[in-house]
Write a protein that holds these residues in place. Structure first.
Motif, PDB file in Angstrom:
ATOM      1  N   LYS A   1       0.840  -1.184   0.000  1.00 44.36           N
ATOM      2  CA  LYS A   1       0.000   0.000   0.000  1.00 44.36           C
ATOM      3  C   LYS A   1       0.885   1.247   0.000  1.00 44.36           C
ATOM      4  O   LYS A   1       1.788   1.382   0.802  1.00 44.36           O
ATOM      5  N   LEU A   2       0.626   2.118  -0.960  1.00 44.03           N
ATOM      6  CA  LEU A   2       1.560   3.224  -1.129  1.00 44.03           C
ATOM      7  C   LEU A   2       1.089   4.537  -0.514  1.00 44.03           C
ATOM      8  O   LEU A   2       1.806   5.525  -0.557  1.00 44.03           O
ATOM      9  N   ILE A   3      -0.102   4.539   0.051  1.00 45.47           N
ATOM     10  CA  ILE A   3      -0.525   5.784   0.688  1.00 45.47           C
ATOM     11  C   ILE A   3      -0.663   5.553   2.189  1.00 45.47           C
ATOM     12  O   ILE A   3      -1.544   4.823   2.631  1.00 45.47           O
ATOM     13  N   PRO A   4       0.241   6.120   2.946  1.00 38.39           N
ATOM     14  CA  PRO A   4       0.201   5.899   4.394  1.00 38.39           C
ATOM     15  C   PRO A   4      -1.055   6.500   5.015  1.00 38.39           C
ATOM     16  O   PRO A   4      -1.544   7.539   4.576  1.00 38.39           O
ATOM     17  N   TYR A   5      -1.584   5.805   6.036  1.00 39.66           N
ATOM     18  CA  TYR A   5      -2.715   6.360   6.776  1.00 39.66           C
ATOM     19  C   TYR A   5      -2.279   7.600   7.535  1.00 39.66           C
ATOM     20  O   TYR A   5      -2.987   8.579   7.644  1.00 39.66           O
ATOM     21  N   LYS A   6      -1.084   7.458   8.099  1.00 44.40           N
ATOM     22  CA  LYS A   6      -0.626   8.517   8.981  1.00 44.40           C
ATOM     23  C   LYS A   6       0.843   8.751   8.667  1.00 44.40           C
ATOM     24  O   LYS A   6       1.626   7.812   8.616  1.00 44.40           O
ATOM     25  N   LEU A   7       1.185   9.999   8.422  1.00 43.09           N
ATOM     26  CA  LEU A   7       2.585  10.290   8.117  1.00 43.09           C
ATOM     27  C   LEU A   7       3.419  10.283   9.393  1.00 43.09           C
ATOM     28  O   LEU A   7       3.029  10.843  10.401  1.00 43.09           O
ATOM     29  N   GLU A   8       4.575   9.614   9.293  1.00 40.02           N
ATOM     30  CA  GLU A   8       5.467   9.576  10.444  1.00 40.02           C
ATOM     31  C   GLU A   8       6.859   9.979   9.989  1.00 40.02           C
ATOM     32  O   GLU A   8       7.470   9.277   9.183  1.00 40.02           O
ATOM     33  N   PHE A   9       7.334  11.087  10.521  1.00 34.66           N
ATOM     34  CA  PHE A   9       8.649  11.546  10.078  1.00 34.66           C
ATOM     35  C   PHE A   9       9.754  11.189  11.076  1.00 34.66           C
ATOM     36  O   PHE A   9      10.846  11.719  11.005  1.00 34.66           O
ATOM     37  N   GLY A  10       9.418  10.282  11.969  1.00 30.48           N
ATOM     38  CA  GLY A  10      10.384   9.883  12.997  1.00 30.48           C
ATOM     39  C   GLY A  10      11.708   9.399  12.421  1.00 30.48           C
ATOM     40  O   GLY A  10      12.782   9.705  12.933  1.00 30.48           O
ATOM     41  N   ALA A  11      11.606   8.643  11.336  1.00 34.06           N
ATOM     42  CA  ALA A  11      12.825   8.100  10.748  1.00 34.06           C
ATOM     43  C   ALA A  11      13.746   9.230  10.282  1.00 34.06           C
ATOM     44  O   ALA A  11      14.955   9.188  10.492  1.00 34.06           O
ATOM     45  N   TYR A  12      13.165  10.238   9.655  1.00 31.74           N
ATOM     46  CA  TYR A  12      13.989  11.356   9.184  1.00 31.74           C
ATOM     47  C   TYR A  12      14.615  12.100  10.355  1.00 31.74           C
ATOM     48  O   TYR A  12      15.753  12.544  10.285  1.00 31.74           O
ATOM     49  N   LYS A  13      13.847  12.209  11.420  1.00 30.57           N
ATOM     50  CA  LYS A  13      14.378  12.889  12.595  1.00 30.57           C
ATOM     51  C   LYS A  13      15.617  12.139  13.088  1.00 30.57           C
ATOM     52  O   LYS A  13      16.652  12.735  13.388  1.00 30.57           O
ATOM     53  N   GLN A  14      15.516  10.808  13.132  1.00 31.27           N
ATOM     54  CA  GLN A  14      16.670  10.027  13.584  1.00 31.27           C
ATOM     55  C   GLN A  14      17.860  10.190  12.660  1.00 31.27           C
ATOM     56  O   GLN A  14      19.003  10.271  13.099  1.00 31.27           O
TER      57      GLN A  14
END
Lengths: 540, 305, 290
Positions: free
Chosen positions: C50-63
């Motif tokens: 599935k290519l459209i996330p329900y909820k965007l999470e930018f945690g990975a970028y923050k790390q």
């Protein structure tokens, strides 16, 4: 134009990158378990602190250049853990760390360069460091034999068992060129979806019959309750080159057939033989064939690459995969609340009701010192310190205040903030440890950062150890059986293909046996004889 | 003799700028390629770390004898060759067509936009692409089989079935790299004299005729040079791609020289085997390149020299 | 006229449809990586395609932004890419131009010598000795110089230059211009599409460099971005299922992996749109007539 123009270096790169991968995989199965035995491994780590370093405290610290395999997250320059280690061991520690994926490439070049570091880590295809590379370097006169020296270092002698020392002796001249890095003793078993079990009102299987029943229920009784027939009982995974997945840490299942996945164990009749002649070999393959035919096992079980089985478990597509005692807590970093969903259990019992825990010496590579090094004694003293609980704790959990608030060595309970946890990642990792376990045990348990999780871990481990009978398997140092991949690579491949053909039903039992008897047994007879002689000589 | 020398010197003097320009490039190849080339001797030696490459003992053609003696050598040879050939047959024309048809788009903005999209997969490594494909093709959970199931077709175990391996490799490499490879043809098309197109449309030539009579001849020499260079790599299949798609069940068709060198050379601890295989595939490649260049010359086309 | 325009329309609509479909198929893997870099792993497990996330999470970028190694990697990569491309294009032009003269004596020998290097390479150890004896070990030059001139692209460049009508050159020669002037005034302006292509090719090659850094450097602060990325990301295809793997921080989470890929490829992707105008038909008219 990278794509069409693959320069030689590029090809070699990927080749060696994959070596590392494969080496990793094979070590996972061969070199993981230790001679320390299940119960002993829980004894508290020795605190017979650095006697060697104590006598040196007045001395000027010696510079030791260490060539080690360290993951990329760790910052090497100005690293407080490395500095602290230098202080505690009274050395000036310098670390050169090529990337883990291509460590072997750089190591080969360094060994050929004529300018060797003081202390060199080798991991290699054997998992214990005593691989074909080490033999070659020793033979070419690059390494210092250490047999006369090691007895002077109490921590080395305490923490590295006799089985480990035996396992790394050169097959050519019987000398010791490498100091093993002891590792945590892993007790392989299986990881199961506990929620599925509960829902279907089943309990974790301990015998083959129970196992089959659970696997069937997982595949047919819609354990996830989605109304679709899209689950399987179990899955396997492994490196895709050089060995079938069915031999990759499948102890939990092969144990039911008295079939060890490692060499160095007697068959039920009390004799040593190659695996393909053992009494459990054909029954095990036949069992897999039935699971496959009944569609109880993941249809991709023969081709899953490493980690894919874990992903399928986490996706609730399959219910059972192989795993050892820290697998459930380790999985938390992939799937939150793993410890509430999955549980770890012992291997299955055989027809006599015994569940064998085959344990080979637990090593994670080892350390080599260049020939005629002037600093041999200082380096050995450093490694001696490295084999203390103090050193192990420093590298595994870091420095109080900086990477944790409190640590209780007896329960291994650590309290740390998220910030401290992130800090630890950038200054240390298990890759930095000179010894990754003291008496078979590490300073901390992965993700074991709450009392509840530690309790889950401990209870499952205790239960598994209670069920299993530990068997210490010596390392097999018989060259021919180790080198089948280079002496008869074509036939090894053919054997792998035939096993798969038999499991998938492409050939029948008669055809398979015919191959074994006409081709495989004759071709391996020589290697088998050498292996049997070697094993029988060990007892004497 | 002296006269020859004098006339040679006069020639060099006349072309002195050209020769001076060549100096850095030639020096570069001598230093960075020819100085280290003695390393190929490893294939004929028992390498000793202490003695170095030149000091190690000769073992002659021992490595080659071992390689040719392996019973599956010929299977591997054919696998490598067939796969390369299929990639060439289907994969080579694709970027050319892509470039031509991109060039025929009327909307410049849309052309630029699609160009940017088609070269994206080049930047995603095979490891990731392989992971996507494995998920996609899975017999139970894969989207493709779920779709086939709705059409009433039984699930197909694509990656375990030897007959699907080659098509998967060819199609996935077209998917991943043909956009990228079309860049060079776009550059070649951009160099075609526009006046020719104008003249052609005055004559009332249709689009297909213009492509056939102007675009294709205009980029013909680029196509030939790329074809020759590609034939030089006929024995190279791209290790990473094969590695991610290969498994124990399709080994019969998926084992190629690059993976074989890995299995025997590194797993088996035969260190110079990789060099031996590399040398063997290079010699075959060189023969293909020289032969195809000769054929091109013979057909009165520009070869690579 | 009517028929032609119908055929034309048919051609156009077919062309647009096919190219659009292909472009969408090509977008997929990139979109996949981008989507899962901002989706939680748990959600990925439930819907792996599935290519459209329900909820965007930018945690990975923050790390990622907090990883010091990635920033030094960026700096190194930009240096070796810019310097490498400049050197590569310069060397390629001055070498390819003389080689494009079919009647230049000695040309075929040199071309054969260059072709030969595509097939035979000394391997790791001799190359390492070379870099050390040139005093390039542990410098960024060791990541710029080897590979600064490659046979493959050079041959292509030569063939591009050879395609330029010789009449243009000849008229300049009559005016008394020497070859250096001709190269600068005529060949280079006429080769813009080719130069743009090789800028892209070499920039991407340099951006993706990692192997030389392993062999030619021993310090982590000289590592280019891609070497770090590989060590952090590539484990499914390869790496370290070490004995202690679960405990190793070296095994990176799926989401972070995806984020690292986006973070490390996005800048180099942007080079293409900048170069695109050189691929447009008709841009050469001005330079020919001027």
């Amino acid at each position: 134009m990278g794509k069409i123009n693959p320069n030689r270096v590029g090809v070699l790169t990927s080749v060696v990158l994959l070596t590392t991968a494969l080496a990793a995989c094979s070590s996972n199965n061969n070199g993981e378990e230790s001679g320390a035995g299940g119960n002993e491994s829980k004894a508290p780590a020795t605190t017979s602190a650095s006697s060697a370093s104590a006598s040196q405290e007045t001395k000027e610290p010696v510079k030791i250049k260490m060539f080690n395999r360290v993951n990329a997250d760790v910052v090497i320059d100005g690293n407080p853990v490395i500095e602290e280690a230098g202080k505690l061991a009274n050395v000036k520690l310098e670390v050169e760390a090529p990337p883990i994926n291509n460590y072997v490439d750089k190591l080969q070049v360094v060994m050929a360069s004529g300018d060797l570091p003081d202390l060199i880590y080798n991991w290699g295809t054997a998992g214990n460091g005593a691989d074909a590379n080490m033999e070659k370097w020793a033979q070419n006169g690059l390494l210092e034999p250490l047999d006369d020296k090691i007895a002077n270092y109490p921590n080395l002698m305490n923490n590295i068992t006799k089985e480990m020392w035996d396992a790394v002796k050169s097959v050519n001249d019987g000398k010791t060129y490498i100091i093993p890095r002891p590792n945590v003793v892993n007790h392989w078993g299986y990881v199961i979806n506990q929620q599925w079990l509960d829902k279907l009102q089943l309990k974790a299987p301990t015998t083959l019959d129970e196992f089959t029943e659970v696997v069937r229920a997982f595949a047919k009784n819609d354990p996830d309750g989605n109304g679709k027939d899209d689950t399987y009982g179990l899955s396997l995974a492994g490196p895709d080159l050089g060995r079938n997945t069915i031999w990759n840490a499948t102890n939990f299942l092969t144990s039911a057939f008295n079939l060890p996945v490692v060499d160095g164990v007697k068959d039920t009749d009390g004799n040593y033989k190659i695996r393909e002649k053992m009494s459990g070999y054909l029954p095990y393959l036949t069992y897999l064939r039935q699971l496959n035919e009944e569609k109880l096992i993941d249809p991709e079980f023969l081709i899953n690459k490493i980690y894919v089985d874990q992903e399928k478990l986490n996706q609730f597509k399959v219910g059972i995969i192989y795993g050892h005692q820290t697998a459930v807590l380790g999985n938390i970093s992939k799937l939150p609340d793993s410890e509430k969903i999955f549980s770890y259990h012992a291997v299955l019992k055989n027809d006599q009701g015994v569940a064998y825990d085959w344990i080979t010496p637990a090593m994670w590579g080892g350390w080599m010192i260049p020939k005629d090094s002037k600093k041999v004694d200082d380096i050995l003293a450093f490694l001696d310190w490295g084999n203390t609980a103090e050193a192990n704790a420093l590298f595994q959990i870091g420095i109080q205040g900086l990477t944790y608030d409190s640590y209780d060595p007896s329960t291994k309970l650590i309290t740390r903030t998220e910030e401290q946890a992130n800090k630890l990642k950038t200054i240390s990792s298990t890759y930095l440890t000179p010894a990754n376990a003291i008496n078979g045990d590490g300073a901390s348990i992965v993700n074991g950062d709450t009392p509840e999780r530690l309790a889950v871990y401990q209870a499952q481990l205790d239960e598994a150890l209670k069920q299993m009978t530990a068997v210490n398997v010596p390392a097999v140092r018989s060259p021919k059986i180790l080198n089948l991949n280079s002496s008869i690579p074509d036939l090894v491949k053919k054997k792998d293909e035939k096993e798969i053909a038999y499991i998938t039903g492409a050939i029948d039992e008669a055809k398979f046996k015919e191959f074994l008897e006409k081709e495989w047994y004759p071709a391996t007879a020589d290697a088998e004889k050498e292996y049997v002689d070697f094993m029988n000589s060990l007892g004497k | 003799m002296a006269k020859n020398l004098r006339s040679a010197l006069r020639y060099v003097d006349k072309k002195k700028y050209l020769y001076i320009m060549l100096i850095p490039g030639v020096l570069y190849f001598l230093i960075f390629n020819y100085v280290p080339m003695y390393g190929v001797l490893i294939a004929f030696k028992d390498f000793n770390f202490n003695k170095g490459i030149l000091g190690s003992a000769w073992i002659g053609f021992e490595n080659f004898r071992y390689m040719f003696g392996l019973s599956d050598f010929y299977t591997v040879f054919w696998n490598s060759l067939i796969l390369s050939f299929l990639k060439l047959l289907f994969g080579f024309p694709f970027p050319i067509l892509l470039a031509i048809f991109l060039n025929e788009m009327r909307s410049r903005t849309y052309q630029r936009f699609t160009q940017t999209l088609i070269y994206l997969p080049h930047f995603i490594s095979w490891v990731i692409i392989g992971g996507i494909l494995v998920n996609f093709l899975s017999p139970t959970w894969g989207v493709l089989n779920i779709f086939l199931g709705q059409l009433g077709i039984d699930p197909i175990f694509f990656l375990a079935d030897e007959s699907y391996f080659r098509p998967i490799v060819v199609l996935s490499s077209i998917w991943k790299d043909s956009g990228w490879e079309s860049i060079i043809y776009l550059a070649a098309i951009a160099s075609v004299n526009t006046e020719l197109y104008e003249a052609a449309s005055m004559d009332g030539a249709g689009r297909l005729r213009r492509i056939w009579h102007i675009t294709l001849p205009g980029i013909k020499s680029t196509i030939i040079v790329l074809l020759i260079l590609r034939l030089g790599h006929i024995m190279n299949n791209g290790f990473e791609q094969i590695f991610v798609l290969q498994n124990q069940m399709n080994l019969g068709v998926s084992e190629v020289f690059e993976t074989y060198a890995y299995r025997v050379g590194i797993l088996g601890g035969r260190f110079s085997f990789g060099t031996t295989v590399g040398l063997f595939t290079s010699v075959i490649g060189l023969i293909f390149l020289l032969a195809s260049n000769r054929i091109a010359k013979w057909m009165k086309e520009d070869g690579i020299w | 006229m009517g028929i032609r325009s119908f055929k034309d329309k048919l051609f156009d609509s077919l062309n647009y449809t096919v190219i659009t479909i292909f472009a969408l198929v090509c977008l997929f893997p990139f979109l996949y990586v981008a989507a899962f870099s901002v989706t939680s792993y748990t959600e990925y497990l439930q819907h792996p395609l599935k290519l459209i996330p329900y909820k965007l999470e930018f945690g990975a970028y923050k790390q990622i932004f907090e990883m010091p190694v990635l920033w030094t990697g960026y700096r190194n990569t930009i240096i070796i890419t810019v310097a490498g491309v400049a050197l590569n294009i310069f060397l390629m032009l001055i070498t390819a131009y003389p080689l494009s003269k079919p009647d230049l004596k000695g040309r075929n020998v040199i071309l054969l010598m260059i072709t030969f290097t595509m097939f035979f390479n000394g391997g790791l150890i001799p190359n390492f000795y070379l870099i050390r004896s040139l005093d390039l070990y542990n410098t960024l030059w060791s990541l710029i110089l080897p590979g600064a001139l490659g046979a493959y692209n050079l041959i292509l460049m030569k063939s591009f230059i050879q395609n330029i009508p010789s009449s243009l050159e000849e008229s300049a020669q009559i005016d008394g211009a020497n070859e250096v002037t001709i190269l600068a005034r005529i060949i280079i302006p006429l080769s813009k599409p080719a130069i743009a292509t090789f800028v892209i090719f070499h920039a991407v090659t340099q951006w993706n460099t990692f192997f030389n850094a392993i062999i030619y450097t021993s310090k982590r602060d000289l590592w280019p971005l891609m070497l770090i990325v590989r060590d952090l990301v590539v484990d499914g295809g390869g790496v370290a299922r070490d004995v202690m793997d679960a405990a190793n921080s070296g095994v990176t989470e799926f989401t972070i992996k995806m984020a690292i890929i986006i973070f490390s490829t996005l800048p180099i992707l942007l080079i293409f749109p900048f170069m695109q105008k050189y691929f447009m038909k008709g841009m050469l008219i001005g330079s020919i007539k001027g």
